[in-house]
Write a protein that holds these residues in place. Sequence first.
Motif, PDB file in Angstrom:
ATOM      1  N   GLN A   1       0.830  -1.208   0.000  1.00  0.00           N
ATOM      2  CA  GLN A   1       0.000   0.000   0.000  1.00  0.00           C
ATOM      3  C   GLN A   1       0.865   1.259   0.000  1.00  0.00           C
ATOM      4  O   GLN A   1       0.594   2.218  -0.717  1.00  0.00           O
TER       5      GLN A   1
ATOM      6  N   ASN B   1       3.943   1.583  -1.119  1.00  0.00           N
ATOM      7  CA  ASN B   1       4.577   1.737  -2.431  1.00  0.00           C
ATOM      8  C   ASN B   1       3.605   2.269  -3.470  1.00  0.00           C
ATOM      9  O   ASN B   1       3.977   3.053  -4.345  1.00  0.00           O
ATOM     10  N   GLU B   2       2.353   1.854  -3.386  1.00  0.00           N
ATOM     11  CA  GLU B   2       1.353   2.330  -4.340  1.00  0.00           C
ATOM     12  C   GLU B   2       1.076   3.819  -4.139  1.00  0.00           C
ATOM     13  O   GLU B   2       0.949   4.579  -5.113  1.00  0.00           O
ATOM     14  N   ILE B   3       1.028   4.267  -2.889  1.00  0.00           N
ATOM     15  CA  ILE B   3       0.832   5.684  -2.615  1.00  0.00           C
ATOM     16  C   ILE B   3       2.010   6.494  -3.170  1.00  0.00           C
ATOM     17  O   ILE B   3       1.831   7.545  -3.796  1.00  0.00           O
TER      18      ILE B   3
ATOM     19  N   ARG C   1       3.925   5.651  -5.631  1.00  0.00           N
ATOM     20  CA  ARG C   1       3.867   5.606  -7.099  1.00  0.00           C
ATOM     21  C   ARG C   1       2.903   6.661  -7.626  1.00  0.00           C
ATOM     22  O   ARG C   1       3.190   7.368  -8.593  1.00  0.00           O
ATOM     23  N   ARG C   2       1.764   6.790  -6.974  1.00  0.00           N
ATOM     24  CA  ARG C   2       0.717   7.681  -7.466  1.00  0.00           C
ATOM     25  C   ARG C   2       0.966   9.143  -7.098  1.00  0.00           C
ATOM     26  O   ARG C   2       0.568  10.055  -7.833  1.00  0.00           O
ATOM     27  N   TRP C   3       1.606   9.403  -5.965  1.00  0.00           N
ATOM     28  CA  TRP C   3       1.707  10.760  -5.443  1.00  0.00           C
ATOM     29  C   TRP C   3       3.152  11.229  -5.268  1.00  0.00           C
ATOM     30  O   TRP C   3       3.424  12.169  -4.547  1.00  0.00           O
ATOM     31  N   ARG C   4       4.093  10.541  -5.960  1.00  0.00           N
ATOM     32  CA  ARG C   4       5.508  10.879  -5.785  1.00  0.00           C
ATOM     33  C   ARG C   4       5.793  12.346  -6.072  1.00  0.00           C
ATOM     34  O   ARG C   4       6.542  13.001  -5.339  1.00  0.00           O
TER      35      ARG C   4
ATOM     36  N   GLU D   1       3.984  14.951  -5.778  1.00  0.00           N
ATOM     37  CA  GLU D   1       3.461  15.876  -4.778  1.00  0.00           C
ATOM     38  C   GLU D   1       4.174  15.754  -3.430  1.00  0.00           C
ATOM     39  O   GLU D   1       4.370  16.761  -2.736  1.00  0.00           O
TER      40      GLU D   1
END
Length: 474
Positions: free
Chosen positions: A461, A463-465, A467-470, A472
Motif C-alpha cells: 500500500q 509503495n502504491e501511494i 507511485r501515485r503521489w511521488r 506531490e
Amino acid sequence: MNVDYSDLRDFIDKVDAIGDLRRVSGARLEYEIGAITEVAAGLSHCPAILFDKIPGQPAGNRVFTNATVGAKRAAMALGIDHTLTPLDALRAWKERRSKLTLIAPQVTDDVPYLENVMDGEDVDLRRLPSPVWHPDDGGPYIGSGALVMTRDPESNWVNSSIYRIQVHDEKRVTIQFDHNGRHGAIISKRYWDKGEPCPVAIVCGQDPALFISGFEYLPEGASELDFAGAIKGAPVPVHPGPRTGLPIPARAEIVLEGLLMPFPQDSLPEGPFGEFTGYYAADKRPAPIMHVTAIYHRHNPILLGSPPLKPPRFHFGLSFRAASMWSNLEAAGVTDIAGAWQHVSQLMTVISLKQRYAGHAKRAALIAAANSYMGRIVVVVDEDVDPSNLADVMWAVTTRAEPSEDVDIIRNAWSSSLDPRISAADRDAGLTSNSKMIIDACIPFQHRDSYPKTSALSLAQSNEIMRRWRAEIG
C-alpha cells in the motif's frame, strides 16, 4: 536491463543528468576532499562529488567521490531502474544476478589510458591526486577504490580486487592486503616463494561495474573482468599493460604498473587508515612495497575515490552483498524470504520473511549469521517490515521481540583484523573471531493470529501511494 555507461566519465554525465552530482573547486588534498566527501555522504540526498582545481595539482586533475553511495546511483551502476525503492532495486538485482552470464573481456587498440605516459625515471606520483582522506591517516592514499590486478603464475588466472594503496614517495606505494586469505595476497606470495617480485597493475579510475566486481566475493579462479562484463552486458575492452601484459581496462582513467617486492624482506610501515567501521583498526604495520615503473593516464584524469567512512555511510547505496545472502538462504531451502538488507556498513543484517512454521525465523537467522562478515547483529522480521528501513526494523524489535526469550548469542564466528573490538594481542595472534547476536523480532509463531493488528499501511500500500503521489510528496 544492462548498464548504459561506457566508462567513469560517461557514468558521471549520467549522474549529473539525474541531478545527483555536485562540483567542488579548490578543495585541498590534505583531508579537505575527504571531509567534504564524508559530510556529503551523510546528507539525506547524499550527492556524488566531482572535485577540480585542486591546489598543487596540474590543471585538469580531478577526484570523483561518493560514486555509488546513493541508492539511485548504485542502481544505475548495476543496470537497475534507479526510480525503484531500495528494497525493490535490491530484489531486481538479486534476480538479475542469478541470470548473469559471464562475458570475457575483449582486447582493443583504442586505449585512452595511454594518452599520457610517465616511464622509468619520469615516474612521479606527485603529479596525480592522492588525498589524505581522514584526519589521522598515515599519509596520502591514491587507492581507496582502486583495482589491483595480478596474474597467478601457475594458472594464468587474473585477479582484480579492491585494496588500499598508500603513496610513500614519487615512485613507491604500498598495497595493504586485509589478510593472507585475500586472492591478491595469495597470488603475490606464489611469486615471492620463488624469490620473484609480483607484476602488478593498479587501476585508479575504473567504471562502476569494475568497481563493484572488485568488491564481490568471487571464488578463486573467477574473473572480475568477466563479472563486470556480465553487469555491463558487453565485454570490458582491455589492452595489455606495456610493462606487465595484464589485461588493463582500456577506458580506465589512471593506471600504475610495477613490481610488488617480496614480503616481508621488503616492506614499509603502512597506515593507519580509517576503516569502514568508523575506527582506526591498527597503527602502522608493515606492507609490501610496489616499485612503480610506469604511469599512464587520460587527459584531465579522474581519480575514483571511495574512502571508508563512519557508518551508516558505505561504498554502496544498495546492499548488494545482502542480495547474495538472500540467494544463499533460498539455495539452502529457506522459503518465503521477503527481503534482506545490511545496515551500519554491513555490520547488521536484517532478514524479512513470511513465517511458515515454528523455527523458520531462527533457521534463517543462523544461516545469515554464518555468512555475516564482521557483523555482530542479525535481526529477523516479518514480511510486513521493510528490512532496508532501520526505523521500521527497530519498531519490530521494540514491539515484537522479548529480550529474555528472543535473543541468542553465537560465539567464535567470522570476523576480521579490522574489527575494533578485537584486542591487539588477539589480532597479532590471528584470533579474529567475534560473537553474533540473533534477535528474533518476528511475531511469535504461536501468537500470529491473536497478535494486535498493526495500524500502518502495508509495504504494498505504501509503495502504491508513493507511485501515485511521488511528484506531490516526494
